[in-house]
Design an enzyme around this catalytic site. Structure first.
Site, mmCIF file in Angstrom:
data_model
loop_
_atom_site.group_PDB
_atom_site.id
_atom_site.type_symbol
_atom_site.label_atom_id
_atom_site.label_comp_id
_atom_site.label_asym_id
_atom_site.label_seq_id
_atom_site.Cartn_x
_atom_site.Cartn_y
_atom_site.Cartn_z
ATOM 1 N N GLY A 70 0.820 -1.203 0.000
ATOM 2 C CA GLY A 70 0.000 0.000 0.000
ATOM 3 C C GLY A 70 0.853 1.252 0.000
ATOM 4 O O GLY A 70 0.842 2.014 0.958
ATOM 5 N N GLY A 75 3.310 5.321 2.873
ATOM 6 C CA GLY A 75 4.232 4.371 2.259
ATOM 7 C C GLY A 75 5.300 5.058 1.436
ATOM 8 O O GLY A 75 6.478 4.682 1.471
ATOM 9 N N LYS A 285 -4.367 9.339 18.743
ATOM 10 C CA LYS A 285 -4.564 9.626 17.317
ATOM 11 C C LYS A 285 -6.027 9.410 16.933
ATOM 12 O O LYS A 285 -6.561 10.093 16.046
ATOM 13 C CB LYS A 285 -3.654 8.716 16.490
ATOM 14 C CG LYS A 285 -3.551 9.087 15.011
ATOM 15 C CD LYS A 285 -2.882 10.435 14.833
ATOM 16 C CE LYS A 285 -2.732 10.810 13.371
ATOM 17 N NZ LYS A 285 -1.731 10.010 12.655
ATOM 18 N N ASN A 293 -10.887 15.184 12.023
ATOM 19 C CA ASN A 293 -10.827 14.860 10.593
ATOM 20 C C ASN A 293 -12.195 14.793 9.912
ATOM 21 O O ASN A 293 -12.341 15.272 8.779
ATOM 22 C CB ASN A 293 -10.061 13.552 10.388
ATOM 23 C CG ASN A 293 -8.596 13.686 10.768
ATOM 24 O OD1 ASN A 293 -8.099 14.787 10.952
ATOM 25 N ND2 ASN A 293 -7.902 12.570 10.893
#
Length: 390
Positions: A70, A75, A285, A293
């Site tokens: 991914g 990444g 988080k 978010n």
């Protein structure tokens, strides 16, 4: 634990008795039978750095190679800087769509635009594969890791797909494997579900080490294989599940080669922490993911714009306060639940001074305060004494 208490994802895996699938590793050669040996990378300037040789190592064995499953924003961030490691290892990027193999051929490699330095890092020195149960109709036929075990696996897919990817490749995982989940979510392998899943999917004595990486860097996509490192920050990595090695009973998860390799990767500032601390960092988080978010996505604004008004009657402020109360209640309930006892005990033992005993109840109380609504609000930059109006 009864089956009614299992989450849906675990129930589905517990009733699945099929053997792990054999996977073929497609490369660009399976899409285009004949590829040009040289690819024009264009002319470079002072703002571009090409690292085509950064990943070149003498050994291409699977026990040395890093597999990034991914290669999205996180990444690509780690791939770019792992290639710049003083002891760089060969890296394979595992994409999720066949079309990306063709796109890789046409592009200039992994690109990372660093806003701080004003540089664009470009690297074509990676191997790119697509893993599927379908045998390629032409070109070289290769099984994943040549049918052997994968040693260093970095899963940076979306959080909901992380465990599914790890489960799909379990044929190629074993005691020698170190699997790191780097996602914006809480790893599913924490107790109580993780040990049950692992005991069902892996034979005794052949269990991989599973770790989590919490990444705070701000990275945005700018196209296939191209990201912008907009907000440099830090990251943390720690073990989630590891099996003791009867041949080396003194070994600790902090001795894991891949964890240490990631922690020493330059420019990403990844700190190695204990199992308990990485659990808590994932929960912190989660606060951002649950309260902030969704609002930025819904309102189509940047995070900073949510904090421009501090009035007690501001509708947006009331919504955020409500979300924080709900998130706090869920996390505090988890901290206080009996299933969290083992990880909190581990955290307490790690935090205690040498020669002193740890008090798990006291540690649990401090953690309840750590995840209280006022403390969470303060961490997000809000005034603790503001009237919430709730």
């Amino acid at each position: 634990m009864t089956s009614q208490e299992h989450p849906n994802w675990l129930t589905a895996l517990l009733v699945d008795t099929r053997p792990p699938p054999k996977l073929f590793a497609w490369s660009p050669a399976n899409i285009q039978p004949k590829l040009d040996e040289g690819i024009d990378m264009g002319s470079s300037n002072s703002d571009e750095e090409y690292d085509n040789d950064a990943c070149v190592c003498q050994s291409t064995d699977s026990d040395q190679r890093i597999y990034i499953i991914g290669p999205g924003n996180i990444g690509r961030l780690y791939a770019t800087h792992m290639a710049r490691h003083p002891n760089a290892l060969p890296i394979t990027l595992v994409v999720h769509r066949k079309e990306l193999l063709s796109q890789w051929v046409a592009c200039e490699g992994v690109g990372l635009a660093d806003i701080t330095s004003g540089k664009l890092f470009l690297n074509k020195g990676f191997t790119v594969e697509w893993w599927t149960e379908t045998r390629p109709p032409y070109g070289p036929v290769k099984e994943v890791a040549d049918g052997k075990k994968l040693h260093n696996v970095f899963i940076s897919t979306k959080a909901e797909a992380g465990l599914a990817e790890a489960d799909r490749i379990r044929r190629y995982l074993g005691r020698c494997s170190s699997v790191v989940f780097a996602q914006n979510g809480v790893c599913k392998l924490w107790p109580p579900h993780g040990p049950l899943y692992i005991s069902h999917r892996y034979p005794s004595g052949d269990t991989p080490t599973f770790s989590a990486c919490v990444v705070s860097h701000g990275v945005a996509s700018a196209g296939p294989f191209l990201s912008v490192h907009a907000a440099p920050a830090d990251a943390y990595i720690g073990p989630v599940f590891w099996a003791s090695d009867p041949e080396s009973p003194w070994r600790h998860p902090s001795d894991d080669f891949f964890i240490r390799h990631i922690a020493t990767t330059p420019h990403v500032n990844t700190k190695q922490v204990s199992s308990g601390e990485i659990w808590l960092l994932q929960l912190e988080k989660l606060v951002m993911n649950a309260a902030i978010n969704p609002l930025t996505a819904l309102l189509r604004c940047k995070t900073g714009e949510l904090f421009t008004s501090y009035g007690s009657d501001d509708p947006l402020a009331l919504v955020i306060d409500k979300l924080l109360w709900q998130t706090s209640a869920v996390i505090q309930g988890l901290v206080d639940h009996k299933t969290s006892h083992s990880v909190i005990t581990s955290y307490a033992e790690h935090m205690s001074q040498p020669g002193t005993s740890c008090s798990v109840p006291k540690v649990r109380k401090k953690l309840m305060e750590r995840f209280s609504q006022p403390i969470l609000k303060a961490k997000l930059g809000w005034e603790e004494d503001r009237d919430t109006g709730l």
